[in-house]
Write an enzyme that holds these catalytic residues in place. Structure first.
Site, PDB file in Angstrom:
ATOM      1  N   LYS A   1      53.928  45.321  59.531  1.00 17.37           N
ATOM      2  CA  LYS A   1      52.593  45.673  60.013  1.00 17.37           C
ATOM      3  C   LYS A   1      52.302  47.135  59.711  1.00 17.37           C
ATOM      4  O   LYS A   1      53.194  47.990  59.808  1.00 17.37           O
ATOM      5  CB  LYS A   1      52.504  45.398  61.521  1.00 17.37           C
ATOM      6  CG  LYS A   1      51.108  45.589  62.115  1.00 17.37           C
ATOM      7  CD  LYS A   1      51.100  45.220  63.594  1.00 17.37           C
ATOM      8  CE  LYS A   1      49.732  45.446  64.220  1.00 17.37           C
ATOM      9  NZ  LYS A   1      49.696  45.068  65.653  1.00 17.37           N
TER      10      LYS A   1
ATOM     11  N   SER B   1      46.125  42.037  67.257  1.00 18.86           N
ATOM     12  CA  SER B   1      45.856  42.914  66.132  1.00 18.86           C
ATOM     13  C   SER B   1      46.767  42.655  64.925  1.00 18.86           C
ATOM     14  O   SER B   1      46.505  43.146  63.827  1.00 18.86           O
ATOM     15  CB  SER B   1      46.035  44.367  66.585  1.00 18.86           C
ATOM     16  OG  SER B   1      47.378  44.614  66.986  1.00 18.86           O
TER      17      SER B   1
ATOM     18  N   SER C   1      49.242  40.984  71.002  1.00 19.93           N
ATOM     19  CA  SER C   1      48.952  41.088  69.566  1.00 19.93           C
ATOM     20  C   SER C   1      49.982  40.467  68.640  1.00 19.93           C
ATOM     21  O   SER C   1      49.774  40.439  67.425  1.00 19.93           O
ATOM     22  CB  SER C   1      48.747  42.557  69.185  1.00 19.93           C
ATOM     23  OG  SER C   1      47.552  43.039  69.729  1.00 19.93           O
TER      24      SER C   1
END
EC number: 6.3.5.7
Length: 488
Positions: free
Chosen positions: A77, A152, A176
């Site tokens: 990420k 997210s 998330s």
């Protein structure tokens, strides 16, 4: 089966037996990315040259049969810093930022022999639940390209669901990891707070953030968590205790276990009917496997959303002060004085959602409102944590829906912040309490995946993996593949 249909364990076996080389695996990853990325949009940066170089080195030195992750690919990420590879947190503020060091989790993956494929899209600074808040692109759900993959960590989830990667890392501040895992039909683990070092994770809510893995299967997930867990003296919140092997006893089953079902998480009128039906069917499966189902109560969960958004936004307001246009990151041009530099750099560099949360957090921390807002939220957090501690005296783990609905349409909620925030109602209490939770696929509603979250005691990820594995082996939801509906 193609190379990327194999689990991490199966890939390792084929590497050891010389049926595959690491270079073949990495090349297959980039071929799949080239094929699917125009539709999915999961990546912000690729690491192809360096990844192939590392794969050649692995093949040259030979695969260690005892090192199960050696030579295998993983995605990161884009709020986890990677040396010499851009780390933007999907924000214009950090568009050209190239870190000079690696996050602890990146170091640990390298020690395990894993090969970083690239950086994955996300909501800017991890603020959002749909990956529509990225400054650079919108990531799409591989099951239906008109729908969001969640957020997210939407890029991290979409890449695994689309078959681009067998594993990726995300971060979970209020759901998330678990929410996008649910939306895309894969496994996502939010470990106990402190289990995985946050050193090198760009901070959103420091008392809530936790890094965790996405995979297609439960055992693969446990293998990656094995690699990234452990004490780190560079992180003052890191847990200085023993790190178990999360795959140990994973096949022991759930016979004799007591499963708590929080009644507050099962209001049928407030949730998509197919979601509740899928989770209730999963509970029946657990009963068939020998577990006992017990209804429990988490009465203070109703305060989760307001407490979370005050605490998380307050911490974000403090953490994001460092992005001032002076030392690094976006810097506005044509300014006349220092104050104007600050205002223009932050106004132009941050997106709307980030600015909204900075304002909310700054307000909550201000002198006239601290006692009424932040202090009350902190007190509610303590009550929520105590609720979990009380129910865990009587049950081994909890089962609940991960989300209130399946994935929603792109653009469907982006203009309604309150609706977007309320979508986290089932995930934020876990972060406020600091306990571990894993989301696994448990069914479908209107052809979209449904996720079920298993919530455990502090530092008891082993029980969650054991229970998740038992369900996975008794069903075939993890074997279903996305259809890329609506694609080219």
């Amino acid at each position: 089966m193609t190379i990327l249909d194999y689990t991490l364990e199966e890939l390792h076996e084929r590497l050891v037996n010389s049926e595959l080389t690491s270079v073949q695996v990495i090349e297959a990853v980039y071929e799949k990315i080239n094929e699917t990325e125009p539709n999915v949009g999961a990546f912000l940066a690729l690491n192809k040259e360096e990844a192939l170089k590392q794969a050649r080195e692995v093949d040259k030195n030979g695969i260690d049969p005892n090192n199960i992750l050696s030579g295998l690919p993983i995605g990161i990420k884009d709020n986890i810093v990677t040396k010499d590879l851009t780390t933007t947190a999907a924000s214009k503020m950090l568009e050209d930022f190239v870190p000079v060091y690696n996050a602890t989790v990146v170091e640990k993956l390298a020690e395990a022999g894993m090969i970083s494929i690239g950086k994955l899209n996300m909501d800017e600074f991890a603020m959002g639940g749909s990956t529509e808040n990225s400054a650079f692109k919108v990531t799409r759900n591989p099951w239906n390209l008109s729908k969001v993959p969640g957020g997210s960590s939407g890029g991290s989830a979409a890449a695994v669901a689309a078959g681009q990667l067998p594993a990726s890392l995300g971060s979970d501040t209020g759901g998330s990891i678990r929410q996008p895992a649910s939306f895309t039909g894969i496994v996502g683990m939010k470990p106990t707070y402190g289990r995985v070092s946050r050193y090198g994770l760009i901070a959103f809510g420091s008392s809530l953030d936790q890094i965790g893995p996405f995979t297609r299967t439960v055992k693969d997930n446990a293998l990656v968590l094995n690699a990234i867990s452990g004490y780190d003296d560079r992180d003052s919140t890191s847990y200085n205790g023993e790190t178990p092997d999360f795959t140990e006893n994973i096949e022991a089953g759930v016979k004799g276990m007591r499963i708590g079902v929080p009644k507050e998480y099962f209001h049928e009128d407030a949730k998509e009917k197919g979601v509740v039906e899928s989770v209730r069917a999963a509970l029946k499966k657990y009963e068939e496997l020998g577990a006992e189902i017990v209804e429990v109560s988490l009465p203070h969960s109703k305060y989760g959303i307001p407490a979370y958004y005050i605490i998380a936004s307050s911490e974000a307001s403090s953490n994001l002060q460092r992005f001032d246009g002076i030392r690094y990151g976006y810097r506005a041009e044509g300014v006349k004085n220092l104050e104007e530099l600050y205002v223009k750099s932050r106004s132009e560099g941050f997106g709307l959602e980030v600015k909204r949360r900075i304002m909310l957090g700054t307000f909550s921390l201000s002198a006239g409102f601290y006692d009424a807002h932040f202090k009350k939220a902190a007190q509610a957090r303590t009550l929520i944590r105590q609720d979990f501690e009380k129910v865990f005296e009587d049950v081994d783990f909890l089962v609940a829906p991960t989300t209130t609905s399946t994935a929603f349409e792109i653009g469907g909620r982006i203009d309604d912040p309150l609706a977007m925030y309320m979508a986290d109602i089932l995930t934020v209490p876990v972060n406020l309490a600091g306990v571990p939770s894993v989301s696994i696929p448990c069914g479908f509603s209107d052809d979209m995946p449904v996720g079920m979250q298993l919530i455990g005691k502090h530092f008891d990820e082993q029980t969650l993996y054991r229970a998740a594995y038992a369900f996975e082996q008794a069903t075939d939801f993890h074997k279903q593949k996305p259809t890329f509906k609506g694609g080219k």
